[in-house]
Scaffold this motif. Structure first.
Motif, PDB file in Angstrom:
ATOM      1  N   PHE A 110       3.055  -3.156   8.748  1.00 28.87           N
ATOM      2  CA  PHE A 110       1.735  -3.411   9.348  1.00 28.87           C
ATOM      3  C   PHE A 110       0.769  -2.290   8.991  1.00 28.87           C
ATOM      4  CE2 PHE A 110       5.277  -5.047  11.691  1.00 28.87           C
ATOM      5  CZ  PHE A 110       4.902  -6.342  12.036  1.00 28.87           C
ATOM      6  N   ARG A 111      -0.345  -2.654   8.396  1.00 24.28           N
ATOM      7  CA  ARG A 111      -1.381  -1.658   8.120  1.00 24.28           C
ATOM      8  C   ARG A 111      -2.734  -2.301   8.364  1.00 24.28           C
ATOM      9  NH1 ARG A 111       0.873   0.807   2.333  1.00 24.28           N
ATOM     10  NH2 ARG A 111       2.979   1.155   3.129  1.00 24.28           N
ATOM     11  N   ALA A 112      -3.584  -1.595   9.095  1.00 21.33           N
ATOM     12  CA  ALA A 112      -4.919  -2.123   9.386  1.00 21.33           C
ATOM     13  C   ALA A 112      -5.828  -1.859   8.188  1.00 21.33           C
ATOM     14  CB  ALA A 112      -5.469  -1.470  10.647  1.00 21.33           C
ATOM     15  N   ARG A 117      -6.990 -10.390  -1.544  1.00 23.09           N
ATOM     16  CA  ARG A 117      -5.844 -10.990  -2.212  1.00 23.09           C
ATOM     17  C   ARG A 117      -4.791  -9.903  -2.477  1.00 23.09           C
ATOM     18  NH1 ARG A 117      -4.446 -12.334  -7.759  1.00 23.09           N
ATOM     19  NH2 ARG A 117      -3.258 -14.271  -7.771  1.00 23.09           N
ATOM     20  N   GLY A 118      -3.588 -10.101  -2.003  1.00 21.26           N
ATOM     21  CA  GLY A 118      -2.523  -9.124  -2.243  1.00 21.26           C
ATOM     22  C   GLY A 118      -2.535  -7.953  -1.267  1.00 21.26           C
ATOM     23  N   ARG A 119      -3.496  -7.960  -0.332  1.00 22.93           N
ATOM     24  CA  ARG A 119      -3.503  -6.880   0.668  1.00 22.93           C
ATOM     25  C   ARG A 119      -3.681  -7.483   2.048  1.00 22.93           C
ATOM     26  NH1 ARG A 119      -7.322  -1.971  -0.430  1.00 22.93           N
ATOM     27  NH2 ARG A 119      -8.872  -3.157   0.730  1.00 22.93           N
ATOM     28  N   TYR A 120      -2.666  -7.309   2.866  1.00 18.85           N
ATOM     29  CA  TYR A 120      -2.641  -7.964   4.169  1.00 18.85           C
ATOM     30  C   TYR A 120      -2.386  -6.941   5.260  1.00 18.85           C
ATOM     31  CZ  TYR A 120      -1.900 -11.489   0.666  1.00 18.85           C
ATOM     32  OH  TYR A 120      -2.034 -12.241  -0.456  1.00 18.85           O
ATOM     33  N   ARG A 121      -2.518  -7.394   6.505  1.00 17.74           N
ATOM     34  CA  ARG A 121      -2.293  -6.482   7.627  1.00 17.74           C
ATOM     35  C   ARG A 121      -0.850  -6.544   8.117  1.00 17.74           C
ATOM     36  NH1 ARG A 121      -8.181  -6.838  10.582  1.00 17.74           N
ATOM     37  NH2 ARG A 121      -9.138  -5.426   9.086  1.00 17.74           N
ATOM     38  N   TRP A 124       5.348  -7.984   3.687  1.00 19.17           N
ATOM     39  CA  TRP A 124       6.787  -7.750   3.596  1.00 19.17           C
ATOM     40  C   TRP A 124       7.113  -6.891   2.387  1.00 19.17           C
ATOM     41  CZ3 TRP A 124      10.312 -10.195   7.061  1.00 19.17           C
ATOM     42  CH2 TRP A 124       9.664 -11.000   8.026  1.00 19.17           C
ATOM     43  N   GLN A 125       8.097  -6.067   2.535  1.00 18.61           N
ATOM     44  CA  GLN A 125       8.554  -5.244   1.406  1.00 18.61           C
ATOM     45  C   GLN A 125      10.071  -5.341   1.288  1.00 18.61           C
ATOM     46  OE1 GLN A 125       7.409  -1.183   2.280  1.00 18.61           O
ATOM     47  NE2 GLN A 125       5.444  -1.395   1.239  1.00 18.61           N
ATOM     48  N   ILE A 126      10.519  -5.329   0.031  1.00 18.09           N
ATOM     49  CA  ILE A 126      11.925  -5.067  -0.239  1.00 18.09           C
ATOM     50  C   ILE A 126      11.961  -3.601  -0.645  1.00 18.09           C
ATOM     51  CG2 ILE A 126      13.866  -5.511  -1.802  1.00 18.09           C
ATOM     52  CD1 ILE A 126      12.866  -8.366  -2.076  1.00 18.09           C
ATOM     53  N   VAL A 255      -0.932   9.120  -7.827  1.00 19.47           N
ATOM     54  CA  VAL A 255      -0.651   9.707  -6.511  1.00 19.47           C
ATOM     55  C   VAL A 255      -0.433   8.526  -5.606  1.00 19.47           C
ATOM     56  CG1 VAL A 255      -1.477  11.888  -5.591  1.00 19.47           C
ATOM     57  CG2 VAL A 255      -3.085  10.337  -6.695  1.00 19.47           C
ATOM     58  N   ARG A 256       0.568   8.553  -4.814  1.00 18.86           N
ATOM     59  CA  ARG A 256       0.784   7.438  -3.915  1.00 18.86           C
ATOM     60  C   ARG A 256       0.314   7.865  -2.526  1.00 18.86           C
ATOM     61  NH1 ARG A 256       3.371   3.547  -5.675  1.00 18.86           N
ATOM     62  NH2 ARG A 256       4.294   3.101  -3.666  1.00 18.86           N
ATOM     63  N   GLY A 257      -0.005   6.884  -1.705  1.00 13.33           N
ATOM     64  CA  GLY A 257      -0.675   7.196  -0.449  1.00 13.33           C
ATOM     65  C   GLY A 257       0.213   7.765   0.641  1.00 13.33           C
ATOM     66  N   LEU A 258       1.294   8.399   0.275  1.00 13.62           N
ATOM     67  CA  LEU A 258       2.188   8.965   1.278  1.00 13.62           C
ATOM     68  C   LEU A 258       2.455  10.411   0.860  1.00 13.62           C
ATOM     69  CD1 LEU A 258       3.695   5.863   0.302  1.00 13.62           C
ATOM     70  CD2 LEU A 258       4.028   6.164   2.726  1.00 13.62           C
ATOM     71  N   ASP A 259       2.533  11.266   1.862  1.00 14.21           N
ATOM     72  CA  ASP A 259       2.606  12.700   1.566  1.00 14.21           C
ATOM     73  C   ASP A 259       3.988  13.205   1.194  1.00 14.21           C
ATOM     74  OD1 ASP A 259       0.034  13.380   1.700  1.00 14.21           O
ATOM     75  OD2 ASP A 259       0.128  14.432   3.638  1.00 14.21           O
ATOM     76  N   GLU A 278      -0.568  -3.179  -8.015  1.00 12.51           N
ATOM     77  CA  GLU A 278       0.761  -2.566  -7.904  1.00 12.51           C
ATOM     78  C   GLU A 278       1.744  -3.510  -7.201  1.00 12.51           C
ATOM     79  OE1 GLU A 278       1.339   1.592  -6.257  1.00 12.51           O
ATOM     80  OE2 GLU A 278       2.878   0.425  -5.230  1.00 12.51           O
ATOM     81  N   VAL A 279       2.825  -3.863  -7.906  1.00 10.69           N
ATOM     82  CA  VAL A 279       3.829  -4.719  -7.255  1.00 10.69           C
ATOM     83  C   VAL A 279       4.871  -3.892  -6.515  1.00 10.69           C
ATOM     84  CG1 VAL A 279       3.949  -7.008  -8.286  1.00 10.69           C
ATOM     85  CG2 VAL A 279       4.803  -5.062  -9.591  1.00 10.69           C
ATOM     86  N   GLY A 280       5.129  -2.707  -7.001  1.00  6.87           N
ATOM     87  CA  GLY A 280       6.123  -1.872  -6.332  1.00  6.87           C
ATOM     88  C   GLY A 280       6.051  -0.454  -6.855  1.00  6.87           C
ATOM     89  N   GLY A 281       6.626   0.452  -6.087  1.00  8.00           N
ATOM     90  CA  GLY A 281       6.606   1.836  -6.540  1.00  8.00           C
ATOM     91  C   GLY A 281       7.374   2.716  -5.582  1.00  8.00           C
ATOM     92  N   GLY A 282       7.560   3.945  -5.987  1.00  7.74           N
ATOM     93  CA  GLY A 282       8.287   4.856  -5.115  1.00  7.74           C
ATOM     94  C   GLY A 282       8.402   6.219  -5.744  1.00  7.74           C
ATOM     95  N   ALA A 303       9.648   0.813  -2.786  1.00 18.23           N
ATOM     96  CA  ALA A 303       9.387  -0.424  -2.047  1.00 18.23           C
ATOM     97  C   ALA A 303       8.566  -1.343  -2.934  1.00 18.23           C
ATOM     98  CB  ALA A 303       8.627  -0.129  -0.758  1.00 18.23           C
ATOM     99  N   ALA A 304       8.857  -2.630  -2.837  1.00 19.32           N
ATOM    100  CA  ALA A 304       8.096  -3.614  -3.613  1.00 19.32           C
ATOM    101  C   ALA A 304       7.544  -4.649  -2.656  1.00 19.32           C
ATOM    102  CB  ALA A 304       8.989  -4.271  -4.654  1.00 19.32           C
ATOM    103  N   GLY A 305       6.303  -5.047  -2.868  1.00 17.20           N
ATOM    104  CA  GLY A 305       5.640  -5.998  -1.969  1.00 17.20           C
ATOM    105  C   GLY A 305       6.067  -7.429  -2.277  1.00 17.20           C
TER     106      GLY A 305
END
Ligand code: AMP
Length: 412
Positions: A110-112, A117-121, A124-126, A255-259, A278-282, A303-305
């Protein structure tokens, strides 16, 4: 009319079947590499994400759905899966297991965010995490596994962007250099980037506005500054990917959005997707477990969306399941026998549907045709049924207790 909240969506039956297929493919690929499934709660203490994901990130600053649990504690709907999996690793003493502990999940997050398209609140991720190994082989194996999952999902051509951030210590000097550079060009930076020069200068590489992007094109990169063990680690990851025949592009601006990332960092982009490509990354996150008060434990994951994978595939929505037999009733006296026959047929391994809408016999036959039933068994008062082969139109009388055998004989 009450509608689903903005940025959320319903998973309708035809879509659920595609998702189940994707889940099956991912489970097989990850299972074969020794990854085992884990699921954590939908909400966690807010502090887990504040500490794990980082106070300065967009996710924690603006995108969390947080609420009071009624006892004065702040809880948050999970915005990502790595911090919860690390929490579970620590809580269950998984450092005592043979390392690395290899886990995967398929969960909703969940992200506000502003929906598009392709960005939801809710999405699901694998995800896959290998906790307890610093080896570059772990990173390379994870990247190859993600590439395989994407391929099995039918995502088609993807571009792999690869980078390394080094260790936080090595990053200190670089961050100072980058801050000096950003300050020297402050007037051309977006207000958001300017406000965070001190808190999170690396995020400037992620900026979307043109002027900031131009400034960042000549910015010093961390990749050019990698030294010693950091450089060796990255060279080994690259050599393994080369040996696996996986093509990648070095992308110092990644740069990914996590520290929490350290060293290896990557993303897979699909040209079939629009702005949210971006379909997936880590990447590697060697300090996260310690940051969450666990023993120092190196780790790596991605994680992949699910929605983005499905958007990028050309797979048509799945057709409904086949129906071996539709059990129709000739008259009201046959309903009890029809009910029993449908159950017996299912127990015998056939897919069977029962008339549930009170249609006329003609209406029932039309309905059976619409749902693609192979046979219709018309049950009445007597001990016989009429068995109709829907493809040939041929109809014959069989004893009611021989209907299942007759269908199985025709379709072993
Ligand atoms: P992240 O957890 O931000 O590293 O994202 C990992 C993957 O999750 C991305 O590559 C996307 O495929 C997917 N993803 C992230 N945020 C969203 C979102 N708001 N809606 C749909 N998919 C998302």
């Amino acid at each position: 009319m009450i509608q689903a909240p903005r940025g959320t969506f319903d998973i309708l039956p035809e879509d659920a079947a595609r998702r189940a297929r994707l889940e099956g493919e991912a489970a097989a690929i990850l299972g074969a590499a020794g990854y085992r499934r884990i699921e954590t709660p939908t909400f966690e203490a807010t502090e887990l994400f504040a500490r794990g994901v980082g106070e300065a990130t967009d996710i924690v600053r603006k995108e969390m759905y947080s609420f009071d649990d009624g006892a004065g504690r702040s809880m948050t709907l999970r915005p990502e899966g790595t911090a919860p999996v690390c929490r579970a690793y620590i809580e269950h003493g998984m450092h005592k297991l043979p390392q690395p502990v290899k886990l995967w999940y398929l969960s909703s997050f969940f992200r506000a965010e502003a929906p598009q398209r392709g960005r939801y609140r809710q999405f699901w991720q694998i995800g896959a995490e290998a906790i307890g190994s610093a080896a570059p082989e772990t990173d390379a194996e994870l990247i190859v596994l993600l590439a395989e999952v994407l391929q099995a999902a039918g995502v088609g051509d993807v571009e792999l962007h690869l980078s390394s951030l080094g260790t936080p210590e090595a990053r200190v000097e670089y961050r100072e250099e980058l801050k000096r550079y950003l300050r020297a060009h402050e007037d051309r930076l977006s207000p958001e980037v300017r406000d965070r020069i001190d808190a999170n200068p690396l995020r400037a590489f992620d900026a979307k506005d043109r002027a900031t992007r131009e400034v960042m094109q000549s910015a010093p990169t961390l990749l050019e500054r990698l030294e010693g063990e950091d450089a060796e680690h990255f060279a080994r990851v690259r050599a393994l990917l080369d040996a696996a025949g996986l093509r990648y592009e070095l992308d110092p601006s990644l740069v990914r959005g996590l520290d929490y990332y350290t060293r290896t960092l990557y993303s897979f982009e699909s040209p079939r997707l629009g702005a949210q490509s971006e379909v997936g990354g880590g990447g590697r996150y060697d300090r996260l477990i310690e940051q969450l008060e666990g023993p120092p434990t190196p780790a790596s994951g991605w994680a992949a969306g699910v929605e983005r994978m499905l958007l990028a595939t050309e797979l048509a929505a799945a057709p409904p399941e086949p129906v071996d037999v539709f059990v129709a009733v000739a008259d009201a006296a046959g309903t009890g026998a029809a009910f029993a026959l449908a159950q017996d047929a299912r127990r015998a391994g056939l897919s069977a549907q029962l008339e549930l809408a009170g249609r006329s016999l003609k209406g029932q036959l039309r309905h059976a045709d619409r749902i693609g039933a192979r046979y219709v068994a018309i049950v009445g008062e007597d001990s016989h049924a009429s068995l109709r082969d829907m493809s040939s139109g041929e109809q014959r009388e069989v004893p009611r207790d021989a209907v299942i055998a007759a269908i199985k004989e025709a379709h072993p």
